[in-house]
Motif scaffolding. Structure first.
Motif, PDB file in Angstrom:
ATOM      1  N   LEU A 186      97.267  82.452  15.995  1.00 11.76           N
ATOM      2  CA  LEU A 186      97.819  83.783  14.960  1.00 11.76           C
ATOM      3  C   LEU A 186      96.266  83.798  15.608  1.00 11.76           C
ATOM      4  N   ALA A 187      95.358  83.026  15.105  1.00  9.09           N
ATOM      5  CA  ALA A 187      93.640  82.910  15.516  1.00  9.09           C
ATOM      6  C   ALA A 187      93.226  83.191  16.191  1.00  9.09           C
ATOM      7  N   PHE A 188      93.922  82.764  17.241  1.00  7.98           N
ATOM      8  CA  PHE A 188      93.285  83.310  18.757  1.00  7.98           C
ATOM      9  C   PHE A 188      93.738  84.367  19.386  1.00  7.98           C
ATOM     10  N   TRP A 189      95.064  84.369  18.678  1.00  3.33           N
ATOM     11  CA  TRP A 189      95.768  85.752  19.024  1.00  3.33           C
ATOM     12  C   TRP A 189      95.441  87.089  18.918  1.00  3.33           C
ATOM     13  N   LYS A 190      94.052  86.708  18.021  1.00  3.27           N
ATOM     14  CA  LYS A 190      93.572  87.550  16.303  1.00  3.27           C
ATOM     15  C   LYS A 190      94.380  88.702  16.020  1.00  3.27           C
ATOM     16  N   ALA A 191      95.305  88.252  15.263  1.00  2.00           N
ATOM     17  CA  ALA A 191      96.447  89.133  15.016  1.00  2.00           C
ATOM     18  C   ALA A 191      96.015  90.285  13.516  1.00  2.00           C
ATOM     19  N   GLY A 192      96.096  90.683  13.606  1.00  2.00           N
ATOM     20  CA  GLY A 192      96.176  91.749  12.565  1.00  2.00           C
ATOM     21  C   GLY A 192      97.170  92.308  11.831  1.00  2.00           C
ATOM     22  N   VAL A 193      98.390  91.670  12.315  1.00  2.00           N
ATOM     23  CA  VAL A 193      99.608  92.020  11.626  1.00  2.00           C
ATOM     24  C   VAL A 193     100.471  91.362  12.390  1.00  2.00           C
ATOM     25  N   VAL A 194     102.191  90.890  11.738  1.00  2.00           N
ATOM     26  CA  VAL A 194     102.602  90.155  12.109  1.00  2.00           C
ATOM     27  C   VAL A 194     104.236  91.315  11.585  1.00  2.00           C
ATOM     28  N   VAL A 195     104.955  91.521  13.223  1.00  2.00           N
ATOM     29  CA  VAL A 195     106.209  92.437  13.831  1.00  2.00           C
ATOM     30  C   VAL A 195     107.318  91.875  13.641  1.00  2.00           C
ATOM     31  N   LEU A 196     108.338  91.523  11.930  1.00  2.00           N
ATOM     32  CA  LEU A 196     109.677  91.095  12.651  1.00  2.00           C
ATOM     33  C   LEU A 196     110.406  92.408  12.570  1.00  2.00           C
ATOM     34  N   ALA A 197     111.489  92.742  13.786  1.00  2.00           N
ATOM     35  CA  ALA A 197     112.021  94.472  13.965  1.00  2.00           C
ATOM     36  C   ALA A 197     113.522  93.473  13.968  1.00  2.00           C
ATOM     37  N   PRO A 198     114.384  94.542  13.826  1.00  2.00           N
ATOM     38  CA  PRO A 198     115.772  94.167  13.042  1.00  2.00           C
ATOM     39  C   PRO A 198     116.060  94.088  14.204  1.00  2.00           C
ATOM     40  N   GLN A 199     116.831  93.003  14.688  1.00  2.00           N
ATOM     41  CA  GLN A 199     117.405  91.535  16.343  1.00  2.00           C
ATOM     42  C   GLN A 199     118.423  90.506  15.313  1.00  2.00           C
ATOM     43  N   ASP A 200     118.992  90.145  16.661  1.00  2.00           N
ATOM     44  CA  ASP A 200     119.769  89.347  16.270  1.00  2.00           C
ATOM     45  C   ASP A 200     118.941  87.682  15.603  1.00  2.00           C
ATOM     46  N   ASN A 201     119.671  87.359  14.980  1.00  2.00           N
ATOM     47  CA  ASN A 201     118.647  86.621  14.429  1.00  2.00           C
ATOM     48  C   ASN A 201     117.857  86.243  13.425  1.00  2.00           C
ATOM     49  N   ASP A 202     117.656  87.514  12.843  1.00  2.00           N
ATOM     50  CA  ASP A 202     116.104  88.278  12.295  1.00  2.00           C
ATOM     51  C   ASP A 202     116.300  87.150  11.041  1.00  2.00           C
TER      52      ASP A 202
END
Length: 892
Positions: free
Chosen positions: A846-862
């Motif tokens: 996540l640090a490598f990706w410089k993540a500001g926010v992680v988002v989980l949208a509705p989907q299979d196996n959510d």
């Protein structure tokens, strides 16, 4: 590619490929020759005089012509003089009738109205019977005595038999003292040529010129008018007929048969007829000579300086005019394309091509990111919106800058889905029209035959397979244009300025195609080379003649193309995020059975039979079906004497063989044979090619074969033979007719994205991290970006980029532990034990990706994904805007 209906297969060297004697590509046949009253079955000379309101000047003109021809009966033999009254409103008709009453060899044709000089000349020439045909104006500004020089020159050639009388390879213009043939001067009008010219080919036309050094102007026009006339003539020469100094002088002597053929093919009714006829002669490879004449301006002349402008407008209309049948064919192609994509057009907001896997998301993203780069004046060859933070080398991906850049306004105004639909629909239409144009020009002028062949070339099963996901392999309208220009290079007479012009255009077209698709260009070059070698084996004499101008023209093309594409190609192969090849595995070739089966989306196709024979539904690169395969075999047997058919056969067979890949698995056995693709598989450029795609070369080759066959069938007698032949062709093609592309409803973009809620979580330099990361298997997050205007970057993605120290090309970003974990959970549903090492690795990633926010949208196996993310981050997510989100701390 030279084959003409109604002729024996394989035209003789020296004829213009695709041009039958007496026709002009793309021109309607003219009216049937009218038979003038009193005309004999043959004549040695016909003089055609068009006249409109020439009551006062026509009588002395006819008397002068009659006296000159009667003065030397042994030279002129049987002659006729045709006066064409172009709807005159004065006493022109009466003067002509009086002359005809006194001389039975004078005949009169009358036009129903004033249609123009071109129409009058066409009537007169088509009514002629002369072995030679002279056209002259009614004012006789060029004295009839000048006919002697034109007639003498019409009898002799240039001594070397090459048909290029001035050595420039362009229009065959004779210049200098009297006239010159390859530097040897014909002194004066009354002398004869040396014996060295006795066996030389004669020119097909000799035209009087006021622009050569030894031309004599007895009475000049006013200076301003003369200067304007010279300027107009230069513009005409520049635009239409280069190499001829005076196209508009009305004193021209033609070979009679060729003149009637050219005028029958002409379409212009006005002053532009002179240029149209000369262009016809040049295209047909018929030499044209230009000699100096005496000329005097005549008072009352109907030619004004502005008429040169009218000639240019006529020529422009001639170049852009199409037949109604051509418009009908283009309309049918457009209708077919719209019907194929009607599901997409019916709901541009939610419809998604069902067989495109994740490619529609990818392509819409390509169109959108290009438009965004252009709008913000950023480098269109690179972006960090995907594959963050490393970014994506867009030149090393199929972004089709040749269309995505000019379509930027459409993308910005209406969205990338509209651009996607337009590119597929109009691109397919343009490709079919381009093949149709090429086939009409070089294969057959029977429009229905050319249309059917073009339909196969553009709508063949491999093209429709790529039409679900790969517009770079569907939108091929430049390929026929490139092939046409290459064929022009090897055509007889290609040389000098014409060769340079064609080479320059070929270079420009190739450069543009590189920005549409490099792999299609490579495959087209492969197919053209295979065809050329096959044709050379069938006609080595033609190959020897064509080789030198072709190589010279290709050299010019490379000199033009390479500087234009040098920097983009450097960026592609050596720029940031470049890679050196893409591996597709050992089973990327076609199965031999794929050529006999129908594709899943063909009219008689079966998905359960087709799917096991291809990598996926976007790569069904053969599937021509057993009926078309059987028909092809039969046509080769029937038409096999033709060098063109032999070359097409070699092209189809070798392309099909190469497409089988490095290993050829013999159906229904365990036998595996080495394939010829092994020799190319690891060569530069070829190492990234999916070998099954080489079978796409067969589509246009089969299209040409079908066009030839239908044209030949149309000439069969009796009618029952024609009907049976056409039924057989239709029966072979009907099973592979494509059906409309199915669509599904695409996943909605979370409100967290569409309503801009993410902005409160993402600072500059940070990214939105979708769960799982976008990849070739699931690229919905790319739609989040393209649908909302690129307000954020994402790690991962669906693109080609480097992997490892060797910079091997892979699909998507270089994998990391956390991205692999989330992918496995998404598609497997199994939750591993999340311990300290997994959490530490997630923190690093996540640090490598410089993540500001992680988002989980509705989907299979959510639910499983939510549990994994909660374990990795040590805290539950927050439900917001229809998605689970985890705010990431900015202090790292």
């Amino acid at each position: 590619m030279s084959e003409n209906t109604g002729t024996e297969p394989g035209t003789e060297p020296g004829t213009d490929p695709g041009t039958e004697p007496g026709t002009d590509p793309g021109c309607e046949p003219g009216p049937e020759p009218a038979i003038p009253r009193g005309a004999g079955a043959a004549a040695d000379l016909t003089v055609v005089v068009p006249a409109y309101n020439e009551e006062h000047r026509l009588r002395p003109t006819l008397e002068a012509i009659r006296a000159h021809l009667r003065a030397d009966p042994e030279r002129w033999g049987d002659w006729e003089l045709i006066v064409v009254d172009d709807g005159s409103t004065d006493g022109t008709a009466a003067v002509a009738a009086e002359a005809a009453a006194a001389e039975p060899r004078i005949h009169i044709l009358t036009s129903a109205g004033n249609r123009g000089k071109g129409h009058a000349l066409r009537l007169g020439v088509l009514a002629s019977y002369g072995r030679r045909v002279l056209v002259t104006d009614a004012d006789l500004a060029t004295p009839i005595e000048e006919l002697d020089a034109l007639d003498e020159l019409l009898t002799y050639g240039d001594g070397d038999g090459d048909g290029d009388c001035d050595g420039d390879g362009d229009c065959d213009t004779y210049e200098g003292e009297g006239a010159t043939y390859d530097g040897d001067t014909y002194e004066g009008h009354d002398d004869t040529y040396d014996d060295m010219y006795d066996d030389a080919p004669a020119p097909a036309a000799v035209i009087g010129s006021r622009a050569l050094p030894d031309s004599r102007i007895d009475i000049h026009q006013r200076p301003l008018r003369e200067r304007l006339g010279r300027l107009g003539n230069r513009l005409i020469r520049l635009v239409a007929v280069r190499g001829i100094r005076d196209t508009q002088c009305g004193f021209k002597l033609f070979d009679g048969d060729k003149a009637r053929a050219a005028f029958a093919a002409s379409r212009l009714d006005g002053w532009g007829i002179d240029v149209e006829i000369l262009r016809h002669f040049r295209r047909a490879g018929w030499p044209v000579a230009e000699v100096p004449v005496r000329w005097s301006h005549q008072s009352g002349s109907k030619v004004r300086p502005a008429d040169y402008g009218r000639v240019l407008l006529e020529l422009l209309r001639l170049r852009t005019r199409t037949r109604p049948v051509d418009l009908a064919v283009a309309g049918l192609f457009l209708l077919a394309s719209v019907l194929l994509y009607r599901g997409l057009w019916a709901d541009l907001d939610r419809a998604y091509l069902a067989d495109s896997m994740q490619d529609q998301n990818q392509w819409e993203w390509f169109f959108a990111v290009t438009a965004d780069n252009v709008a913000h004046l950023r480098n269109p060859l690179f972006t960090t919106y995907q594959g963050y933070p490393d970014g994506v080398n867009l030149m090393a991906n199929t972004v089709m800058l040749g269309l995505s850049v000019p379509l930027t306004p459409v993308t910005l105004l209406f969205g990338p889905t509209v651009t996607w639909a337009l590119v597929l629909t109009l691109g397919l239409t343009a490709t079919a029209v381009a093949w149709y144009w090429l086939f009409v020009r070089w294969v057959t002028r029977l429009r229905p035959a050319a249309a059917l062949g073009a339909a196969l070339a553009a709508f063949a099963p491999p093209m429709m397979s790529h039409g679900t996901a790969h517009p770079n392999f569907l939108v091929l309208f430049m390929i026929p244009v490139i092939i046409d220009r290459a064929l022009r290079l090897r055509a007889p007479g290609a040389g000098g300025r014409r060769l340079v012009r064609d080479g320059v255009l070929l270079g420009l077209f190739a450069a543009y195609q590189i920005f549409l698709g490099e792999e299609p260009l490579l495959l087209a070059a492969m197919g053209t080379l295979i065809f050329a070698l096959s044709y050379a084996l069938a006609r080595p004499d033609v190959a020897r003649v064509a080789l030198r101008p072709l190589l010279r023209g290709l050299g010019v093309a490379l000199a033009v193309c390479l500087p234009l594409v040098a920097f983009p190609l450097y960026w592609q192969f050596f720029g940031p995020q470049s890679y050196h090849s893409v591996l597709h595995g050992d089973n990327a070739g076609n199965s031999p059975l794929a050529f006999l089966e129908f594709s899943g989306r063909a009219l008689l196709g079966d998905e359960t039979r087709a799917d096991p024979l291809a990598m996926n539904r976007t790569e069904q690169n053969a599937f021509y079906g057993w009926p078309l395969t059987a028909l092809t075999f039969g046509l080769v047997v029937w038409l096999g004497r033709s060098p063109l058919v032999k070359a097409l056969t070699g092209t189809v067979l070798l392309a099909a063989l190469l497409s089988l890949g490095q290993q050829i698995r013999i159906p229904f056995t365990d036998v595996v044979l080495p394939g010829p693709w092994r020799a190319l598989a690891h060569q530069p450029l070829f190492e990234s090619v999916i070998e099954s795609r080489v079978a796409m070369i067969c589509a246009p080759a089969l299209g040409v074969l079908i066009a030839l066959a239908v044209a030949r069938i149309a000439d069969l007698e009796p009618l029952t033979h024609r009907v049976v032949g056409l039924v057989v062709v239709v029966a072979a093609l009907l099973p592979i007719v494509p059906t409309p592309q199915p669509v599904r409803e695409r996943a909605e973009v979370p409100r967290f994205i569409t309503e801009g809620m993410y902005r409160d979580f993402v600072a500059e330099g940070e990214s939105v991290v979708p769960v799982p990361l976008p990849s070739p298997a699931d690229a919905d997050a790319l739609h989040w970006q393209s649908a909302t205007g690129f307000g954020f970057s994402v790690p991962g993605g669906y693109f080609n980029g480097p992997w490892g120290e060797e910079r091997m090309g892979i699909y998507g970003a270089a994998p990391r532990y956390t991205s692999n974990l989330l992918r496995d959970v998404r598609y497997g549903g199994r939750i591993p034990d999340i311990g300290t090492s997994w959490r530490a690795q997630a923190k690093l990633d996540l640090a490598f990706w410089k993540a500001g926010v992680v988002v989980l949208a509705p989907q299979d196996n959510d639910e499983a994904l939510y549990e994994v993310m909660t374990e990795l981050l040590g805290r539950p997510g927050e439900r917001m805007g229809g998605a689970w989100v985890w705010d990431m701390p900015r202090a790292r």
